[in-house]
Design a protein around this motif. Structure first.
Motif, mmCIF file in Angstrom:
data_model
loop_
_atom_site.group_PDB
_atom_site.id
_atom_site.type_symbol
_atom_site.label_atom_id
_atom_site.label_comp_id
_atom_site.label_asym_id
_atom_site.label_seq_id
_atom_site.Cartn_x
_atom_site.Cartn_y
_atom_site.Cartn_z
ATOM 1 N N GLU A 36 0.840 -1.194 0.000
ATOM 2 C CA GLU A 36 0.000 0.000 0.000
ATOM 3 C C GLU A 36 0.876 1.245 0.000
ATOM 4 O OE1 GLU A 36 -3.758 0.463 2.483
ATOM 5 O OE2 GLU A 36 -2.286 1.610 3.639
ATOM 6 N N ILE A 37 0.428 2.249 -0.721
ATOM 7 C CA ILE A 37 1.099 3.549 -0.739
ATOM 8 C C ILE A 37 0.089 4.579 -0.262
ATOM 9 C CG2 ILE A 37 2.156 5.328 -2.176
ATOM 10 C CD1 ILE A 37 2.856 3.121 -4.167
ATOM 11 N N GLN A 38 0.480 5.407 0.683
ATOM 12 C CA GLN A 38 -0.365 6.515 1.110
ATOM 13 C C GLN A 38 0.337 7.804 0.714
ATOM 14 O OE1 GLN A 38 -1.456 6.231 5.213
ATOM 15 N NE2 GLN A 38 -2.538 4.305 4.919
ATOM 16 N N ILE A 39 -0.399 8.660 0.031
ATOM 17 C CA ILE A 39 0.163 9.908 -0.466
ATOM 18 C C ILE A 39 -0.535 11.067 0.222
ATOM 19 C CG2 ILE A 39 0.476 11.363 -2.501
ATOM 20 C CD1 ILE A 39 0.421 8.742 -4.159
ATOM 21 N N SER A 40 0.242 11.977 0.746
ATOM 22 C CA SER A 40 -0.295 13.176 1.370
ATOM 23 C C SER A 40 0.327 14.373 0.668
ATOM 24 C CB SER A 40 0.061 13.189 2.857
ATOM 25 O OG SER A 40 -0.354 14.392 3.452
ATOM 26 N N PHE A 41 -0.504 15.326 0.282
ATOM 27 C CA PHE A 41 0.051 16.526 -0.324
ATOM 28 C C PHE A 41 -0.767 17.736 0.089
ATOM 29 C CE2 PHE A 41 -2.973 17.449 -3.756
ATOM 30 C CZ PHE A 41 -3.643 16.241 -3.873
ATOM 31 N N GLY A 42 -0.128 18.869 0.053
ATOM 32 C CA GLY A 42 -0.796 20.109 0.397
ATOM 33 C C GLY A 42 -0.387 21.189 -0.579
ATOM 34 N N TYR A 43 -1.164 22.249 -0.621
ATOM 35 C CA TYR A 43 -0.833 23.368 -1.495
ATOM 36 C C TYR A 43 -1.492 24.634 -0.963
ATOM 37 C CZ TYR A 43 -5.467 22.366 -3.385
ATOM 38 O OH TYR A 43 -6.807 22.133 -3.528
ATOM 39 N N SER A 44 -0.969 25.750 -1.384
ATOM 40 C CA SER A 44 -1.564 27.021 -1.017
ATOM 41 C C SER A 44 -1.264 28.025 -2.128
ATOM 42 C CB SER A 44 -1.022 27.513 0.321
ATOM 43 O OG SER A 44 0.327 27.879 0.203
ATOM 44 N N PRO A 45 -2.069 29.014 -2.348
ATOM 45 C CA PRO A 45 -3.293 29.247 -1.595
ATOM 46 C C PRO A 45 -4.403 28.321 -2.064
ATOM 47 C CG PRO A 45 -3.092 30.907 -3.293
ATOM 48 C CD PRO A 45 -1.850 30.051 -3.360
ATOM 49 N N GLY A 46 -5.330 28.018 -1.179
ATOM 50 C CA GLY A 46 -6.467 27.186 -1.543
ATOM 51 C C GLY A 46 -7.484 27.964 -2.358
ATOM 52 N N THR A 47 -7.583 29.255 -2.081
ATOM 53 C CA THR A 47 -8.530 30.099 -2.808
ATOM 54 C C THR A 47 -7.860 31.398 -3.225
ATOM 55 O OG1 THR A 47 -9.322 31.132 -0.774
ATOM 56 C CG2 THR A 47 -10.547 29.214 -1.574
ATOM 57 N N LEU A 48 -8.417 32.000 -4.256
ATOM 58 C CA LEU A 48 -7.962 33.310 -4.723
ATOM 59 C C LEU A 48 -8.909 34.339 -4.126
ATOM 60 C CD1 LEU A 48 -6.145 35.038 -6.521
ATOM 61 C CD2 LEU A 48 -7.705 34.562 -8.407
ATOM 62 N N LYS A 49 -8.449 35.078 -3.140
ATOM 63 C CA LYS A 49 -9.340 35.974 -2.399
ATOM 64 C C LYS A 49 -9.393 37.388 -2.954
ATOM 65 C CE LYS A 49 -9.226 33.187 1.633
ATOM 66 N NZ LYS A 49 -8.662 32.862 2.877
#
Length: 124
Positions: A36-49
Protein backbone atom coordinates in the motif's frame (compact mmCIF):
# COMPACT_ATOMS: atom_id res chain seq x y z
CA UNK A 1 1.06 -5.29 19.78
CA UNK A 2 4.12 -4.14 17.83
CA UNK A 3 4.39 -1.24 15.44
CA UNK A 4 5.78 -1.54 11.94
CA UNK A 5 8.63 0.73 10.98
CA UNK A 6 7.50 3.29 8.41
CA UNK A 7 9.88 5.00 6.03
CA UNK A 8 8.77 8.32 4.65
CA UNK A 9 9.71 9.75 1.30
CA UNK A 10 9.36 13.53 1.10
CA UNK A 11 9.61 15.68 -1.99
CA UNK A 12 8.55 19.29 -2.39
CA UNK A 13 7.97 21.43 -5.44
CA UNK A 14 6.32 24.62 -6.57
CA UNK A 15 3.65 25.11 -9.24
CA UNK A 16 2.94 28.51 -10.75
CA UNK A 17 0.20 30.02 -12.92
CA UNK A 18 2.05 28.97 -16.08
CA UNK A 19 1.80 25.34 -14.88
CA UNK A 20 -2.00 25.36 -15.32
CA UNK A 21 -3.47 22.44 -17.25
CA UNK A 22 -0.12 20.66 -17.52
CA UNK A 23 1.04 17.20 -16.54
CA UNK A 24 4.06 17.07 -14.22
CA UNK A 25 5.49 13.57 -13.70
CA UNK A 26 6.71 12.74 -10.22
CA UNK A 27 8.64 9.48 -10.40
CA UNK A 28 9.68 7.41 -7.39
CA UNK A 29 10.73 3.79 -6.87
CA UNK A 30 8.52 1.48 -4.82
CA UNK A 31 10.47 -1.36 -3.19
CA UNK A 32 9.21 -4.90 -3.77
CA UNK A 33 6.84 -6.22 -1.14
CA UNK A 34 5.05 -2.91 -0.64
CA UNK A 35 1.29 -3.53 -0.49
CA UNK A 36 0.00 0.00 0.00
CA UNK A 37 1.10 3.55 -0.74
CA UNK A 38 -0.36 6.51 1.11
CA UNK A 39 0.16 9.91 -0.47
CA UNK A 40 -0.30 13.18 1.37
CA UNK A 41 0.05 16.53 -0.32
CA UNK A 42 -0.80 20.11 0.40
CA UNK A 43 -0.83 23.37 -1.49
CA UNK A 44 -1.56 27.02 -1.02
CA UNK A 45 -3.29 29.25 -1.59
CA UNK A 46 -6.47 27.19 -1.54
CA UNK A 47 -8.53 30.10 -2.81
CA UNK A 48 -7.96 33.31 -4.72
CA UNK A 49 -9.34 35.97 -2.40
CA UNK A 50 -8.48 39.08 -4.43
CA UNK A 51 -11.89 40.12 -5.85
CA UNK A 52 -10.40 42.03 -8.80
CA UNK A 53 -8.22 39.10 -9.88
CA UNK A 54 -11.19 36.72 -9.47
CA UNK A 55 -13.26 38.99 -11.69
CA UNK A 56 -10.52 39.18 -14.33
CA UNK A 57 -9.97 35.39 -14.46
CA UNK A 58 -13.70 34.63 -14.60
CA UNK A 59 -14.19 37.27 -17.31
CA UNK A 60 -11.34 35.77 -19.39
CA UNK A 61 -12.83 32.28 -19.02
CA UNK A 62 -16.29 33.49 -20.04
CA UNK A 63 -14.82 35.18 -23.13
CA UNK A 64 -12.88 32.01 -24.01
CA UNK A 65 -15.69 29.51 -23.50
CA UNK A 66 -18.69 31.51 -24.76
CA UNK A 67 -17.46 32.39 -28.24
CA UNK A 68 -20.58 30.79 -29.72
CA UNK A 69 -22.97 32.79 -27.51
CA UNK A 70 -24.78 35.17 -29.81
CA UNK A 71 -25.12 38.39 -27.82
CA UNK A 72 -23.08 40.41 -25.36
CA UNK A 73 -26.15 40.49 -23.09
CA UNK A 74 -26.09 36.67 -22.85
CA UNK A 75 -22.35 36.71 -22.08
CA UNK A 76 -22.92 39.29 -19.35
CA UNK A 77 -25.67 37.14 -17.79
CA UNK A 78 -23.26 34.20 -17.70
CA UNK A 79 -20.53 36.42 -16.25
CA UNK A 80 -22.84 37.82 -13.54
CA UNK A 81 -23.99 34.31 -12.60
CA UNK A 82 -20.43 32.99 -12.33
CA UNK A 83 -19.22 36.00 -10.35
CA UNK A 84 -21.89 35.25 -7.74
CA UNK A 85 -21.35 31.47 -7.67
CA UNK A 86 -17.60 31.07 -8.25
CA UNK A 87 -16.14 33.56 -5.76
CA UNK A 88 -13.62 32.89 -4.43
CA UNK A 89 -11.94 30.79 -7.13
CA UNK A 90 -10.37 27.61 -5.75
CA UNK A 91 -7.18 25.95 -6.85
CA UNK A 92 -7.83 22.44 -8.14
CA UNK A 93 -5.26 19.65 -8.44
CA UNK A 94 -5.50 16.15 -9.85
CA UNK A 95 -3.03 13.54 -8.65
CA UNK A 96 -2.85 10.47 -10.92
CA UNK A 97 -0.96 7.29 -9.99
CA UNK A 98 0.59 4.90 -12.53
CA UNK A 99 2.52 1.68 -11.93
CA UNK A 100 6.01 0.92 -13.29
CA UNK A 101 4.51 -0.39 -16.55
CA UNK A 102 2.69 2.90 -17.10
CA UNK A 103 -0.75 1.47 -16.29
CA UNK A 104 -3.19 3.85 -14.63
CA UNK A 105 -3.91 2.93 -10.98
CA UNK A 106 -6.19 5.76 -9.85
CA UNK A 107 -6.65 9.50 -9.38
CA UNK A 108 -7.60 11.93 -6.64
CA UNK A 109 -9.04 15.38 -7.32
CA UNK A 110 -8.46 18.00 -4.63
CA UNK A 111 -9.63 21.56 -4.26
CA UNK A 112 -9.17 22.43 -0.60
CA UNK A 113 -6.05 23.78 1.06
CA UNK A 114 -4.87 20.42 2.42
CA UNK A 115 -6.05 16.96 1.52
CA UNK A 116 -4.91 13.40 2.06
CA UNK A 117 -5.50 11.07 -0.84
CA UNK A 118 -6.94 7.63 -0.31
CA UNK A 119 -4.37 4.83 -0.38
CA UNK A 120 -3.37 3.63 -3.83
CA UNK A 121 -2.52 -0.05 -4.05
CA UNK A 122 0.67 -0.84 -5.91
CA UNK A 123 0.19 -3.59 -8.47
CA UNK A 124 3.31 -5.05 -10.07
Amino acid sequence: MGFQKKDYFVKEGCLRKEDEKKFHPFVFKVPSGIQEIQISFGYSPGTLKDRQENYQRIKEAVQEYTKEVETEKQRNLILDFLLKKAYPLRNFLTLAVYNAKGNFIGAAHRYRYRENSKPAHYDK
